[in-house]
Design a protein around this motif. Structure first.
Motif, mmCIF file in Angstrom:
data_model
loop_
_atom_site.group_PDB
_atom_site.id
_atom_site.type_symbol
_atom_site.label_atom_id
_atom_site.label_comp_id
_atom_site.label_asym_id
_atom_site.label_seq_id
_atom_site.Cartn_x
_atom_site.Cartn_y
_atom_site.Cartn_z
ATOM 1 N N PHE A 36 0.820 -1.429 -0.115
ATOM 2 C CA PHE A 36 0.086 0.247 -0.045
ATOM 3 C C PHE A 36 0.855 1.232 0.000
ATOM 4 O O PHE A 36 2.099 1.054 0.267
ATOM 5 N N GLN A 38 0.690 5.724 0.889
ATOM 6 C CA GLN A 38 0.284 6.759 1.481
ATOM 7 C C GLN A 38 0.804 8.242 1.054
ATOM 8 O O GLN A 38 1.969 8.274 1.828
ATOM 9 N N LYS A 42 -3.617 12.368 1.820
ATOM 10 C CA LYS A 42 -4.323 11.320 1.160
ATOM 11 C C LYS A 42 -4.544 10.106 1.712
ATOM 12 O O LYS A 42 -3.723 9.753 2.821
ATOM 13 N N GLU A 43 -5.508 9.361 1.643
ATOM 14 C CA GLU A 43 -5.893 8.103 2.236
ATOM 15 C C GLU A 43 -4.839 6.930 1.855
ATOM 16 O O GLU A 43 -4.232 6.964 0.599
ATOM 17 N N ARG A 44 -4.487 5.992 2.529
ATOM 18 C CA ARG A 44 -3.835 4.774 2.403
ATOM 19 C C ARG A 44 -4.303 4.020 1.233
ATOM 20 O O ARG A 44 -5.501 3.923 1.120
ATOM 21 N N GLU A 45 -3.726 3.897 0.009
ATOM 22 C CA GLU A 45 -4.283 3.205 -0.919
ATOM 23 C C GLU A 45 -3.365 1.693 -1.540
ATOM 24 O O GLU A 45 -2.320 1.832 -1.252
ATOM 25 N N ALA A 60 -3.275 -2.280 -8.570
ATOM 26 C CA ALA A 60 -3.995 -0.850 -8.586
ATOM 27 C C ALA A 60 -3.911 -0.693 -10.406
ATOM 28 O O ALA A 60 -2.733 -0.396 -10.811
ATOM 29 N N THR A 108 -8.198 -4.309 0.316
ATOM 30 C CA THR A 108 -8.682 -3.277 1.252
ATOM 31 C C THR A 108 -7.795 -3.271 2.249
ATOM 32 O O THR A 108 -7.257 -4.274 3.046
#
Length: 125
Positions: A36, A38, A42-45, A60, A108
Motif C-alpha cells: 500500500f 500513502q 491522502k488516504e492509504r491506497e 491498482a 482493502t
C-alpha cells in the motif's frame, strides 16, 4: 507476533526504478501479502498484492504495467519492482499481511492486520 519490515525506499528521478523488499517473520505459514502507499494528505491506497503461493497477483490501475510484485517463500520476502516511476508515485510505501489465512489477494486496508513501519519513495520530476 508477526513482524513486517520494509526495505529499499529512496529518491529517484522520474522514469527511474526502485525495488522494495518486505520481510515477514513470526508465523509458520505463508499468507497473502500486499503493498500500500500513502501520500501526504491522502488516504492509504492499495498498490499491489500477491497470494500465499505467488500464483495470483493484483495491481491498482495506476501502477499496472509499471510495477511487479513477487515473493520468495523460502526467504519469507516479498518484492515490489517499480519501473517508469512518476512524481505521483511519491508516498510512504507499506507492506502488510492478514492475520488469518486468506485465499486470494485482498485489496482493502481493513483486510490486513500486520503492517510494516513504511519506507519513503520520492520521485523527482
Amino acid at each position: 507476533q508477526v513482524q513486517v519490515v520494509e526495505f529499499g525506499g529512496g529518491l529517484v528521478q522520474a522514469g527511474g526504478s526502485l525495488r522494495l523488499s518486505c520481510a515477514a517473520s513470526g508465523r509458520t505459514f505463508s499468507n497473502a501479502m500486499g503493498w500500500f502507499r500513502q501520500a501526504p494528505g491522502k488516504e492509504r491506497e492499495f498498490v499491489a498484492g500477491i497470494s500465499r503461493t505467488g500464483g495470483s497477483t493484483y495491481y491498482a490501475d495506476s501502477v499496472k504495467g509499471r510495477f511487479s510484485i513477487s515473493r520468495d517463500n523460502v526467504k519469507n520476502t516479498v518484492y515490489l519492482q517499480m519501473n517508469s516511476l512518476k512524481p505521483e508515485d511519491t508516498a510512504v510505501y507499506y507492506c502488510a499481511t492478514p492475520r488469518k489465512f486468506v485465499v486470494g489477494v485482498p485489496t482493502t486496508v481493513v483486510s490486513y492486520d500486520y503492517w510494516g513501519q513504511g519506507t519513503q519513495v520520492t520521485v523527482s520530476s
